[in-house]
Design an enzyme around this catalytic site. Structure first.
Site, PDB file in Angstrom:
ATOM      1  N   LYS A 152      44.168  45.073   8.706  1.00 22.09           N
ATOM      2  CA  LYS A 152      44.147  46.300   7.982  1.00 22.09           C
ATOM      3  C   LYS A 152      44.168  47.377   8.895  1.00 22.09           C
ATOM      4  O   LYS A 152      43.736  47.398  10.121  1.00 22.09           O
ATOM      5  CB  LYS A 152      42.763  46.511   7.083  1.00 22.09           C
ATOM      6  CG  LYS A 152      42.440  47.489   6.570  1.00 22.09           C
ATOM      7  CD  LYS A 152      40.817  47.456   5.813  1.00 22.09           C
ATOM      8  CE  LYS A 152      40.710  48.440   4.710  1.00 22.09           C
ATOM      9  NZ  LYS A 152      39.567  48.540   4.247  1.00 22.09           N
ATOM     10  N   SER A 233      39.461  48.788  -0.623  1.00 24.81           N
ATOM     11  CA  SER A 233      40.363  49.369   0.223  1.00 24.81           C
ATOM     12  C   SER A 233      41.267  48.569   1.182  1.00 24.81           C
ATOM     13  O   SER A 233      42.329  49.081   1.299  1.00 24.81           O
ATOM     14  CB  SER A 233      39.775  50.426   1.058  1.00 24.81           C
ATOM     15  OG  SER A 233      38.805  49.940   2.075  1.00 24.81           O
ATOM     16  N   SER A 257      35.287  46.512  -0.965  1.00 23.62           N
ATOM     17  CA  SER A 257      36.539  46.738  -0.022  1.00 23.62           C
ATOM     18  C   SER A 257      37.209  45.364   0.457  1.00 23.62           C
ATOM     19  O   SER A 257      38.302  45.425   0.717  1.00 23.62           O
ATOM     20  CB  SER A 257      36.575  47.906   0.876  1.00 23.62           C
ATOM     21  OG  SER A 257      36.545  49.041   0.395  1.00 23.62           O
TER      22      SER A 257
END
Length: 565
Positions: A152, A233, A257
């Site tokens: 990420k 996210s 997330s």
């Protein structure tokens, strides 16, 4: 390249420069209606032969992996399958890395254009060559040797890649050192392919945000139905794993997330106990709740990856709490009989909000009972307003954490404070186009972590969700774990109204800092939905055992087909 469905054909229509020349010559020779075609064929025979030979040389050069990878199909391959392939000489690490880079080009940048990968690692092939050499010398680094991974893009890497959190304010930002996560993965032999797109600033910037959208990366799509949202996210991480753009990805979670993009994209996600894996070098929201974690297509792969990142980091004060409670290898807990004799609490609060999810959850409960699980209904975990206190804590820690992160970037940091970040967003033409930065402004107004308001909220939050929450419920009912639907099917992406969550169960584990594992539970109208297994602090072993047994007995995972609607 083995892109799926109609996009496979589209991929193979894309030709190199030399291929195009050769095809044009063949078209001229065979399609012209002329009596001189035979003579032309003889005249150009050696030219065609030369171009064919040149094409072979061209494909073997230009930093491409050795061999012919076009016939390689690694879709849905696991870590063990790939490692076995290396051991058997079926393929090399360079070929495997090339396969995933080709697939990213075919279906992330082209074809359905999933937009899950925000940047590629220009050193990926060089790393693969080095790992091939080490493997040939009998010196594998660890259980992730030669395994392609995406991070990420809020996880620092000290290389040619940027770390941006998806924000245009951090474009060109190069951290001064690897994050703990990147360092541990490299030590275990992983190939970091690149960075995954995310909800900008891990979806804690403002109101009406669309999960999977960032100022730098744009909007990530759900691979099952392209106009649906990937949740966030860790949106790009979830989509990349599901669409077979990598073997494993690393996400981060503050509240939902990791587990939400895992359920929305039909994969496994492990949100570990806070402190099991260091957060050093990760752009923060909350020191109390933040944690990285693995996202994979199987529980086994997630467990393998999890163990490689565990350890005590002097830079993260939460990690010493794991001493004597953590493991560097979680695979011994992969037990197919892991459900037998377990007492599991069924968290009832998410029920009644989506009847189709309720029906899937009922089926999951019946399966668990058939495997010897005793189910105890749990109406509520806490009576307090823990979510409100969590939000207050997050605002204080967000300001403190971001300012410290900007300072870690040194004198060349693109922005040096939350105040500067707010000003940048207000002057930028893209950042505030779809949603605001209310949370950043609220954080900027907070004091430091010596504030009595912060300390009181933190203490009440922990008491409510830990001592008087999960711990109390599990003690009173003698539970091994708690289950709940992870979320509802993916909603349609909407930049006007923002995300349309219907239900979720991430808050108890997130606010307490306790572990949570989500596993595919089935499909609703072609969209995946997951089941969550959560419990006490440091209970990863029992949760992995339960999740693995459930996964092994149900096998709900199906690869996406990239439907338009």
């Amino acid at each position: 390249m083995n892109a799926t469905g109609k996009y496979r054909k589209k991929k193979f229509k894309t030709k190199t420069f030399l291929e195009k020349i050769r095809i044009n010559i063949l078209k001229t020779l065979f399609l012209q209606n002329s009596t001189q075609n035979i003579d032309r064929m003889k005249k150009h025979f050696f030219l065609i032969l030369f171009l064919g030979f040149s094409l072979v040389l061209f494909r073997c050069g230009n930093d491409k992996p050795i061999g012919n990878r076009d016939g390689l199909n690694l879709e849905e391959y696991t870590i063990n399958q790939i490692r076995q392939g290396y051991q058997n000489g079926e393929f090399k690490i360079q070929e495997v890395v090339g396969y995933y880079l080709d697939r990213i080009d075919a279906i992330d940048k082209n074809g359905p254009q999933l937009n899950a990968v925000i940047q590629l690692n220009p050193d990926a092939m060089q790393i693969a060559r080095q790992l091939d050499e080490e493997l040939a010398a009998g010196k594998p680094r660890g259980p992730m040797h030669g395994i392609p991974v995406l991070l990420k893009d809020n996880i620092d890497t000290h290389d040619q890649m940027e770390t941006t959190a998806g924000s245009r304010a951090l474009k060109g930002s190069h951290p001064l050192q690897d994050s703990w996560v990147a360092k541990k993965l490299r030590e275990a032999g992983a190939v970091i392919l690149g960075k995954a797109n995310l909800s900008e600033w891990a979806n804690f910037r403002g109101n009406l945000s669309s999960s999977g959208w960032s100022g730098i990366g744009g909007q990530t799509k759900n691979p099952y139905v392209l106009d649906r949202n990937p949740c966030g996210s860790s949106s790009g991480s979830g989509v990349a794993v599901s669409a077979n753009l990598c073997v494993v990805a690393i996400g981060t979670e503050t509240n939902g997330s990791i587990v939400c993009p895992s359920t929305a994209n039909g994969i496994v996600g492990i949100k570990p106990t806070v402190g099991l894996i260091s957060r050093s070098g990760i752009i923060p929201i909350s020191f109390t709740q933040d944690t990285p974690g693995p996202m994979a297509r199987t529980v086994r792969d997630a467990a393998i990856c999890l163990g490689t990142m565990v350890g005590v980091d002097p830079s993260d004060g939460k990690t010493p709490m794991g001493l004597g409670k953590s493991f560097t290898d979680y695979t011994p807990f992969l037990n197919t009989d892991g459900l037998k004799g377990k007492r599991i609490g069924l968290y009832m609060k998410p029920f009644g909000q989506h009847f189709k999810v309720d029906a899937l959850m009922d089926q999951a409960v019946e399966y668990l009972k058939s495997q010897g699980v005793e189910i105890i209904e749990i109406d509520e975990i806490t009576k307090s307003n823990a979510n409100e206190m969590s939000f207050e804590v997050m605002l204080f820690e967000y300001k403190d954490g971001l300012n410290k992160y900007f300072a870690s970037l040194g004198e060349n940091a693109p922005v040096k404070s939350v105040e500067e970040l707010i000003a940048f967003n207000e002057s930028d033409s893209v950042e505030l186009r779809n949603y605001d930065q209310a949370f950043l402004k609220m954080a900027q107004e907070k004091g430091d972590l010596n504030s009595e308001i912060y300390k009181e909220a933190l203490e009440k939050m922990h008491t409510a969700m830990c001592k008087e929450g999960i711990d109390r419920v599990m003690d009173e009912n003698d539970l091994d774990a708690i289950i709940a639907p992870t979320g509802s099917p993916a909603w349609k992406t909407d930049w006007v109204n923002g995300d349309a969550y219907i239900l979720g169960s991430s808050s108890p584990a997130a606010i307490s800092g306790y572990p949570n594992i989500t596993v595919p539970m089935g499909f609703i109208d072609g969209l995946p939905v997951g089941i969550s297994f959560f419990g006490r602090a440091w209970s990863e072993p029992v949760l992995i055992e339960i999740a693995y047994a459930y996964e092994n007995g149900t096998k709900h995972r199906k690869a996406p087909a990239f439907h338009e609607h």
